[in-house]
Design an enzyme around this catalytic site. Structure first.
Site, PDB file in Angstrom:
ATOM      1  N   LYS A   7      57.241  53.134  47.744  1.00 53.78           N
ATOM      2  CA  LYS A   7      55.880  53.531  47.588  1.00 53.78           C
ATOM      3  C   LYS A   7      56.323  54.434  48.830  1.00 53.78           C
ATOM      4  CE  LYS A   7      52.184  51.510  49.416  1.00 53.78           C
ATOM      5  NZ  LYS A   7      50.775  50.711  49.064  1.00 53.78           N
TER       6      LYS A   7
ATOM      7  N   ASN B  61      43.578  42.875  43.166  1.00 51.63           N
ATOM      8  CA  ASN B  61      44.117  44.724  44.643  1.00 51.63           C
ATOM      9  C   ASN B  61      42.751  44.092  45.635  1.00 51.63           C
ATOM     10  OD1 ASN B  61      44.819  46.174  45.981  1.00 51.63           O
ATOM     11  ND2 ASN B  61      44.436  47.948  45.037  1.00 51.63           N
TER      12      ASN B  61
ATOM     13  N   GLU C 141      47.795  41.431  44.304  1.00 52.34           N
ATOM     14  CA  GLU C 141      48.880  42.646  44.563  1.00 52.34           C
ATOM     15  C   GLU C 141      47.984  43.322  46.005  1.00 52.34           C
ATOM     16  OE1 GLU C 141      47.190  46.156  42.462  1.00 52.34           O
ATOM     17  OE2 GLU C 141      46.936  44.917  40.257  1.00 52.34           O
ATOM     18  N   SER C 142      48.294  43.723  47.237  1.00 46.13           N
ATOM     19  CA  SER C 142      47.965  44.479  48.440  1.00 46.13           C
ATOM     20  C   SER C 142      48.634  43.297  49.411  1.00 46.13           C
ATOM     21  CB  SER C 142      47.468  45.100  48.304  1.00 46.13           C
ATOM     22  OG  SER C 142      47.057  46.175  47.233  1.00 46.13           O
TER      23      SER C 142
ATOM     24  N   GLU D 165      57.309  46.884  45.035  1.00 52.11           N
ATOM     25  CA  GLU D 165      57.175  48.993  44.825  1.00 52.11           C
ATOM     26  C   GLU D 165      57.785  49.650  45.653  1.00 52.11           C
ATOM     27  OE1 GLU D 165      52.740  49.399  45.933  1.00 52.11           O
ATOM     28  OE2 GLU D 165      52.952  49.883  44.058  1.00 52.11           O
TER      29      GLU D 165
ATOM     30  N   LYS E  47      53.120  53.602  38.407  1.00 52.43           N
ATOM     31  CA  LYS E  47      51.933  53.482  38.987  1.00 52.43           C
ATOM     32  C   LYS E  47      51.360  54.474  39.498  1.00 52.43           C
ATOM     33  CE  LYS E  47      50.596  49.845  41.453  1.00 52.43           C
ATOM     34  NZ  LYS E  47      50.362  49.356  42.582  1.00 52.43           N
TER      35      LYS E  47
ATOM     36  N   GLU F 227      43.497  46.715  36.537  1.00 55.13           N
ATOM     37  CA  GLU F 227      43.968  45.572  37.904  1.00 55.13           C
ATOM     38  C   GLU F 227      41.787  46.254  38.090  1.00 55.13           C
ATOM     39  OE1 GLU F 227      45.672  47.653  40.918  1.00 55.13           O
ATOM     40  OE2 GLU F 227      43.733  48.549  41.904  1.00 55.13           O
TER      41      GLU F 227
HETATM   42  O1  LIG Z   1      51.281  48.342  49.764  1.00 55.54           O
HETATM   43  P1  LIG Z   1      50.635  47.098  49.475  1.00 55.54           P
HETATM   44  O2  LIG Z   1      50.180  46.526  50.772  1.00 55.54           O
HETATM   45  O3  LIG Z   1      51.558  45.697  49.452  1.00 55.54           O
HETATM   46  O4  LIG Z   1      49.968  47.391  48.413  1.00 55.54           O
HETATM   47  C1  LIG Z   1      51.023  47.621  47.756  1.00 55.54           C
HETATM   48  C2  LIG Z   1      50.410  47.362  46.252  1.00 55.54           C
HETATM   49  O5  LIG Z   1      49.142  46.296  45.955  1.00 55.54           O
HETATM   50  C3  LIG Z   1      49.441  48.485  46.605  1.00 55.54           C
HETATM   51  O6  LIG Z   1      50.191  50.170  46.793  1.00 55.54           O
HETATM   52  C4  LIG Z   1      48.336  49.120  44.798  1.00 55.54           C
HETATM   53  C5  LIG Z   1      47.572  48.578  44.187  1.00 55.54           C
HETATM   54  N1  LIG Z   1      46.588  48.729  43.232  1.00 55.54           N
HETATM   55  C6  LIG Z   1      47.297  50.415  43.561  1.00 55.54           C
HETATM   56  C7  LIG Z   1      46.585  51.606  42.893  1.00 55.54           C
HETATM   57  C8  LIG Z   1      47.164  52.593  43.700  1.00 55.54           C
HETATM   58  C9  LIG Z   1      48.104  53.387  44.447  1.00 55.54           C
HETATM   59  C10 LIG Z   1      47.889  52.163  45.079  1.00 55.54           C
HETATM   60  C11 LIG Z   1      48.127  50.709  45.033  1.00 55.54           C
END
Ligand SMILES: O=P(O)(O)OC[C@@H](O)[C@@H](O)c1c[nH]c2ccccc12
Length: 246
Positions: free
Chosen positions: A51, A179, A209-210, A49, A109, A158
């Site tokens: 970001k 997420n 995710e995340s 990603e 995204k 999601e």
């Molecule tokens: O930075 P991380 O912890 O690797 O997470 C990435 C991504 O999952 C996260 O940016 C995200 C997952 N779903 C979202 C919805 C909106 C904004 C951002 C997100």
């Protein structure tokens, strides 16, 4: 009207409702994220990603072109580009620039609540969009999903808790993102994410995710059924990490 929300989520959805449609002819074929994930066998299916910042405290400015090129060259099977401006420092031009460079699926995204945003995703070259159960009514979720599918785009639906999942499993959404970060509290709960992953039938593609920091996290999430891994912060802070995570 999207669901009733509070705090920054209410603000980001309000902004999304008035985002303009970018009218441009798409200049890129569609790369199906589901196909790329399913055909990944000899490595981890990583969606890298881009970001720049986030409400949970990230602040990393990098050259987008360099980053997405580097991720593709090092085996990422997809790219996620934040296009939300206020809280994540993204832009539609980021998506447009990434689409000019990579030949792997691109996820736009953003906090999608209108068809205009999906038109923009298609026109700028995205291959998939994100539909966040937490911010949409069920009717909006279904309508926006159908709208995206009719354009040939895929959608990651999601979820972040069991209630979201219960809604998502009522329909034949084929890609479900879990997420680990609760978008209201911004807390990361990997244990909860594992539990949700396990509850998803194997006929759906599951994306974790995340909060993914290292290879061990990936190995663990795989045990709970994850087919692909969406990683932002860890790779934005150190792009070379893709070499050990792949
Ligand atoms: O930075 P991380 O912890 O690797 O997470 C990435 C991504 O999952 C996260 O940016 C995200 C997952 N779903 C979202 C919805 C909106 C904004 C951002 C997100």
């Amino acid at each position: 009207m999207p669901r009733y929300l509070e705090g920054w989520l209410a603000d980001v959805v309000k902004i999304s409702l008035s985002r303009e449609r970018i009218n441009k002819v798409r200049e890129r074929p569609i790369y199906l994220l589901s196909k790329f994930i399913k055909s990944t066998i000899d490595k981890n299916a990583i969606i890298a990603e881009f970001k720049r910042k986030s409400p949970s405290g990230l602040n990393e400015n990098r050259d987008l072109e360099e980053y997405v090129k580097f991720m593709e060259e090092n085996g990422a099977i997809g790219i996620s580009v934040l296009t939300e401006e206020k809280y994540f420092g993204g832009s539609y031009s980021d998506l447009e620039n990434a689409a000019k460079i990579v030949k792997i699926p691109i996820l736009m995204k953003d906090f999608i609540v209108t068809e205009k945003q999906i038109d923009t995703a298609f026109n700028l070259g995205a291959d998939a969009i994100l539909l966040i159960v937490k911010i949409l009514t069920e009717r909006e979720l279904i309508n926006l999903y159908e709208y995206a599918r009719n354009l040939g785009l895929e959608a990651i639906v999601e979820v972040t808790d069991e209630n979201d999942l219960k809604i998502a499993l009522r329909y034949d959404f084929n890609i479900i993102g879990v997420n680990a970060r609760n978008l209201s509290s911004l807390e990361v709960n990997i244990r909860n994410a594992r539990k949700i992953l396990e509850m998803i039938p194997n006929d759906r593609i599951k994306i974790a995710e995340s909060g993914i920091k290292n290879k061990e996290d990936i190995i663990e999430l795989k045990k709970y059924g994850a087919d692909a891994f969406l990683i932002g912060t860890t790779l934005m802070k150190d792009p070379n990490k893709i070499k050990e995570l792949i």
